[in-house]
Design a protein around this motif. Structure first.
Motif, short mmCIF file in Angstrom:
data_model
loop_
_atom_site.label_atom_id
_atom_site.label_comp_id
_atom_site.label_asym_id
_atom_site.label_seq_id
_atom_site.Cartn_x
_atom_site.Cartn_y
_atom_site.Cartn_z
N VAL A 107 0.84 -1.20 0.00
CA VAL A 107 0.00 0.00 0.00
C VAL A 107 0.88 1.25 0.00
CG1 VAL A 107 -1.74 1.32 1.28
CG2 VAL A 107 -1.94 -1.18 1.11
N SER A 108 1.93 1.23 0.78
CA SER A 108 2.85 2.37 0.83
C SER A 108 3.47 2.64 -0.54
CB SER A 108 3.95 2.11 1.86
OG SER A 108 4.88 3.17 1.87
N LYS A 109 3.89 1.58 -1.23
CA LYS A 109 4.49 1.74 -2.56
C LYS A 109 3.46 2.26 -3.56
CE LYS A 109 8.23 -1.59 -2.13
NZ LYS A 109 8.82 -2.83 -2.64
N TRP A 110 2.22 1.79 -3.46
CA TRP A 110 1.17 2.28 -4.36
C TRP A 110 0.95 3.77 -4.14
CZ3 TRP A 110 -2.85 -1.96 -2.80
CH2 TRP A 110 -2.43 -3.20 -3.28
N GLU A 111 0.88 4.19 -2.87
CA GLU A 111 0.61 5.59 -2.55
C GLU A 111 1.77 6.51 -2.90
OE1 GLU A 111 -0.87 6.09 1.43
OE2 GLU A 111 -2.79 5.18 0.93
N SER A 112 2.98 5.98 -2.87
CA SER A 112 4.14 6.81 -3.21
C SER A 112 4.43 6.79 -4.71
CB SER A 112 5.38 6.32 -2.45
OG SER A 112 5.77 5.04 -2.92
N GLY A 113 3.70 5.98 -5.46
CA GLY A 113 3.89 5.90 -6.90
C GLY A 113 5.04 5.00 -7.31
N GLN A 114 5.60 4.23 -6.38
CA GLN A 114 6.71 3.33 -6.69
C GLN A 114 6.25 2.09 -7.43
OE1 GLN A 114 9.05 2.40 -3.24
NE2 GLN A 114 9.07 4.51 -2.53
N SER A 115 4.98 1.73 -7.25
CA SER A 115 4.42 0.59 -7.97
C SER A 115 2.92 0.79 -8.11
CB SER A 115 4.73 -0.73 -7.25
OG SER A 115 4.03 -0.81 -6.02
N THR A 116 2.30 -0.06 -8.91
CA THR A 116 0.87 0.00 -9.15
C THR A 116 0.31 -1.41 -9.01
OG1 THR A 116 1.23 1.77 -10.75
CG2 THR A 116 -0.90 0.71 -10.80
N PRO A 117 -0.83 -1.55 -8.35
CA PRO A 117 -1.41 -2.89 -8.20
C PRO A 117 -1.96 -3.42 -9.51
CG PRO A 117 -2.89 -1.23 -7.30
CD PRO A 117 -1.63 -0.52 -7.68
N GLU A 118 -2.19 -4.72 -9.55
CA GLU A 118 -2.81 -5.36 -10.71
C GLU A 118 -4.23 -4.84 -10.88
OE1 GLU A 118 -2.67 -9.46 -9.63
OE2 GLU A 118 -0.53 -9.63 -10.04
N LEU A 119 -4.77 -4.95 -12.09
CA LEU A 119 -6.10 -4.44 -12.39
C LEU A 119 -7.15 -5.02 -11.46
CD1 LEU A 119 -8.01 -2.76 -14.09
CD2 LEU A 119 -8.08 -4.65 -15.73
N GLU A 120 -7.08 -6.31 -11.19
CA GLU A 120 -8.07 -6.94 -10.30
C GLU A 120 -8.06 -6.29 -8.92
OE1 GLU A 120 -5.69 -8.74 -11.98
OE2 GLU A 120 -6.97 -9.46 -13.58
N ARG A 121 -6.88 -5.94 -8.45
CA ARG A 121 -6.75 -5.30 -7.14
C ARG A 121 -7.30 -3.88 -7.20
NH1 ARG A 121 -6.04 -8.32 -3.23
NH2 ARG A 121 -4.08 -9.16 -3.92
N ILE A 122 -7.08 -3.17 -8.30
CA ILE A 122 -7.62 -1.82 -8.45
C ILE A 122 -9.14 -1.85 -8.41
CG2 ILE A 122 -7.83 0.14 -10.04
CD1 ILE A 122 -4.93 -0.44 -10.91
N ILE A 123 -9.74 -2.84 -9.07
CA ILE A 123 -11.19 -3.00 -9.05
C ILE A 123 -11.66 -3.27 -7.62
CG2 ILE A 123 -13.09 -4.48 -9.81
CD1 ILE A 123 -11.46 -4.82 -12.48
N GLU A 124 -10.95 -4.11 -6.91
CA GLU A 124 -11.29 -4.42 -5.51
C GLU A 124 -11.22 -3.17 -4.64
OE1 GLU A 124 -9.77 -7.54 -2.05
OE2 GLU A 124 -8.79 -7.54 -3.99
N ILE A 125 -10.21 -2.34 -4.87
CA ILE A 125 -10.06 -1.10 -4.09
C ILE A 125 -11.22 -0.16 -4.38
CG2 ILE A 125 -8.65 0.98 -3.80
CD1 ILE A 125 -6.18 -0.86 -4.45
#
Length: 76
Positions: free
Chosen positions: A32-50
């Motif tokens: 979650v920290s990496k997603w929020e800092s822009g260091q990585s992006t979750p998979e599409l399925e995870r984005i839909i879940e979010i």
């Protein structure tokens, strides 16, 4: 706004810590920290879940500009 900014904004609006969001999604707090800092992006399925978890559209979560780019890419 981009995904990482929106993720941070909606997480805070829901009153969730990074750790709480990570637990609900079955991922590590570091993810979650990496997603929020822009260091990585979750998979599409995870984005839909979010988006579902926050009760918002994908457009709201990943940003209107990104949705337009994705639509253009799919059409070509």
């Amino acid at each position: 706004m981009m995904f990482n900014d929106n993720l941070n904004k909606y997480r805070k609006q829901k009153g969730l810590s990074q750790e709480e969001l990570a637990f609900r999604l079955g991922v590590s707090r570091q993810s979650v920290s990496k997603w929020e800092s822009g260091q990585s992006t979750p998979e599409l399925e995870r984005i839909i879940e979010i988006a579902d978890l926050f009760g918002i559209s994908l457009d709201e979560l990943i940003g209107h500009e990104v949705m337009i780019m994705l639509q253009l890419t799919v059409k070509n």
